[in-house]
Design an enzyme around this catalytic site. Structure first.
Site, mmCIF file in Angstrom:
data_model
loop_
_atom_site.group_PDB
_atom_site.id
_atom_site.type_symbol
_atom_site.label_atom_id
_atom_site.label_comp_id
_atom_site.label_asym_id
_atom_site.label_seq_id
_atom_site.Cartn_x
_atom_site.Cartn_y
_atom_site.Cartn_z
ATOM 1 N N ASP A 47 0.619 -1.198 -0.053
ATOM 2 C CA ASP A 47 0.083 0.170 -0.105
ATOM 3 C C ASP A 47 1.017 1.221 -0.020
ATOM 4 O OD1 ASP A 47 -2.219 -1.769 0.004
ATOM 5 O OD2 ASP A 47 -2.062 -1.576 2.289
ATOM 6 N N LYS A 98 1.708 2.169 -5.027
ATOM 7 C CA LYS A 98 2.392 1.679 -6.444
ATOM 8 C C LYS A 98 1.468 1.908 -7.543
ATOM 9 C CE LYS A 98 2.355 -2.255 -4.387
ATOM 10 N NZ LYS A 98 1.950 -1.940 -3.029
ATOM 11 N N GLY A 105 -4.550 -4.415 -3.834
ATOM 12 C CA GLY A 105 -5.442 -3.307 -4.219
ATOM 13 C C GLY A 105 -4.807 -1.796 -4.534
ATOM 14 N N HIS A 106 -4.708 -1.605 -5.759
ATOM 15 C CA HIS A 106 -3.863 -0.751 -6.239
ATOM 16 C C HIS A 106 -4.846 0.577 -6.814
ATOM 17 C CE1 HIS A 106 -0.377 -3.423 -7.317
ATOM 18 N NE2 HIS A 106 -0.559 -3.232 -5.844
ATOM 19 N N GLN A 152 1.852 -5.994 -3.271
ATOM 20 C CA GLN A 152 2.286 -6.128 -1.878
ATOM 21 C C GLN A 152 3.631 -5.473 -1.748
ATOM 22 O OE1 GLN A 152 1.195 -9.596 -3.461
ATOM 23 N NE2 GLN A 152 -0.413 -8.747 -3.083
#
Ligand code: GDP
Ligand code: IMO
Ligand code: MG
Length: 422
Positions: A12, A15, A39-40, A221
């Site tokens: 988080d 990225k 989750g981007h 990650q």
């Protein structure tokens, strides 16, 4: 050549936003590991989008996107993501490619993830419960099913065989939830997936490289969640570091050029496991509030703390980081004083090395204090507009890590990124 953008902390780091920013300079954006645990977040105009498996270059028409063999793919989540991006005019049939060697996440992998976590009680990992661990276990255990096999007429037979194996494990866990609705969705999504571009990923990407195309590899990650170098067992199940690019895409190490490591100006972690600089106090609360630190995949509150240079230097080493991108600097705008962890004190001894068993040790972080800048930074558009105190904070980080911060991100917006070093 291949450039890499990956996270240096516990995920988080921002990225998604950074990949979206740089995607315009590349021909191919490729995910090399992880799956829907990621989750981007990125913004298209003022619309917020969270991508889980589709690379964050998907909103740039000039680039094509590849889901590499190192990813574990959930067809159900992929279908939903494709529907979302199609709503923005993206034609996934043109610009999304999936490696035939990519392993599939089955409904029973999700069930096994849930059952395994439950059985761990207080020692649970805090998994996103997307089936990541069980899917990678089936890959290394040589049981898994791959995207290319979907096109085989015997796929359903292979599925039933593996499902039976999983059922025995689930029975052992005394897991009794009915997952027939998940299976129905799965087979529907599989039909959709079969219509997408399924390619031989390693030839696909090497052909692109041979044609002189530029590839950007997008990590999921963070380095401290790496299966080998992270805070084991509180990690994910893949190699999140630069080395993962080679086996997750099929590119040779000498093809890798820049490794852009993304770190927040502070630190967060979601899920269980050691976090030496965690602030379980009002400062941690402030960071969570100002930084909106809630998981993009699970909505869980993220644990917050000061930046940890011991962990960051370790991450720079194992990744071969060539450029640092410092995100969420604006979140620190209103703090009077900042602290930076420069060493760990373990049983009265100071060390700047990352111990193998971080979780089992009583670590007291050694901090250096910095005055806050107490000035708004999110409106800055060039280095000279950034507060002077922020610049000295960054210079200290540069000196400690021996790698320079090249960009400072001062807001979630696509263009809130300032180049501070060439
Ligand atoms: P990722 O998993 O590394 O892509 O990061 P996430 O999307 O899970 O979390 C990063 C969050 O911070 C998202 O909500 C972003 O919109 C937001 N963000 C990214 N960069 C910045 C920044 O420089 N400042 C602020 N305030 N928010 C940012
Ligand atoms: P992005 O790509 C933050 C964490 C989970 C849990 C551990 C294992 O958005 O940075 P898993 O589902 O892999 O079995 O979970 O890893 N985790 C993440 N934390 N960001 C992520 O991805 C994460 N993906 C997994 O919270 O502690
Ligand atoms: Mg995330």
């Amino acid at each position: 050549m291949v450039d890499v953008i990956l996270g240096l902390q516990w995920g988080d780091e921002g990225k998604g936003k950074i990949v979206d920013f740089f995607a315009k300079d590349y021909d191919v954006i490729a995910r090399f590991q992880g799956g829907p645990n990621a989750g981007h977040t990125l913004y298209v105009g003022d619309k917020k989008i969270v991508l889980h498996q589709i690379p964050s270059g998907v909103f740039h028409n000039n680039a094509i996107n590849l889901i590499g063999n190192g990813v574990v793919l959930d067809p159900v989540i992929l279908k939903k993501e494709c529907d979302t991006v199609a709503g923005f005019g993206v034609d996934v049939k043109k610009n999304l490619f999936i490696s035939e060697r990519t392993h599939l996440i089955l409904p029973t992998h999700r069930a096994l993830d849930k059952a395994a976590e439950l059985s761990k009680g207080t020692q649970k990992i805090g998994s996103t419960l997307k089936g990541i661990g069980p899917a990678y276990m089936d890959k290394t255990g040589r049981n898994g099913l791959r995207v290319g096999e979907l096109l085989d007429k015997n796929f359903t037979t292979a599925y039933i065989k593996l499902r039976l194996k999983h059922q025995r494990l689930l029975d052992n866990y005394a897991f009794t939830e009915d997952i027939s609705a998940w299976e129905e969705e799965f087979f529907e999504a599989v039909e959709y997936l079969k219509q997408l571009n399924i390619v031989n990923g390693e030839y696909f990407i090497n052909d692109q490289l041979n044609k002189g195309k530029k590839v950007l590899a997008e990590g999921a990650q963070g380095s401290m969640l790496d299966i080998d170098f992270g805070t084991f067992p509180f990690v994910t199940s893949s190699n999140t570091i630069t080395a993962g690019v080679c086996n997750g895409l099929g590119v040779a190490p000498q093809k890798i050029r820049d490794v852009m490591g993304v770190t927040k100006a502070y630190c967060t972690r979601v899920g269980g496991g050691p976090f030496p600089t965690e602030l379980e106090n009002e400062i941690g609360e402030e960071l969570r509030k100002i930084g909106s630190e809630f998981g993009a995949t699970t909505g869980r509150p993220r644990r917050c703390g000061w930046i940890d240079l011991v962990a960051l230097k370790f991450a720079c080493m194992v990744n071969g980081v060539t450029k640092i991108i410092l995100t969420k600097a604006d979140v620190l705008d209103s703090f009077k004083e900042l602290e930076v962890c420069t060493a760990y004190n373990i049983a009265g001894k100071e060390t700047t090395e990352m111990p193998m068993n971080l979780g089992k040790m009583n670590i007291v972080p050694v901090y250096k204090k910095f005055p806050g800048w107490n000035a708004p930074s999110s409106t800055a558009t060039k280095p000279s507009e950034l507060p002077g105190t922020m610049q000295s904070y960054v210079e200290f980080i540069n000196d400690y890590l021996g790698v320079n911060v090249h960009y400072i991100s001062n807001g979630p917006g696509r263009d809130q990124l300032i180049q501070v070093s060439k």
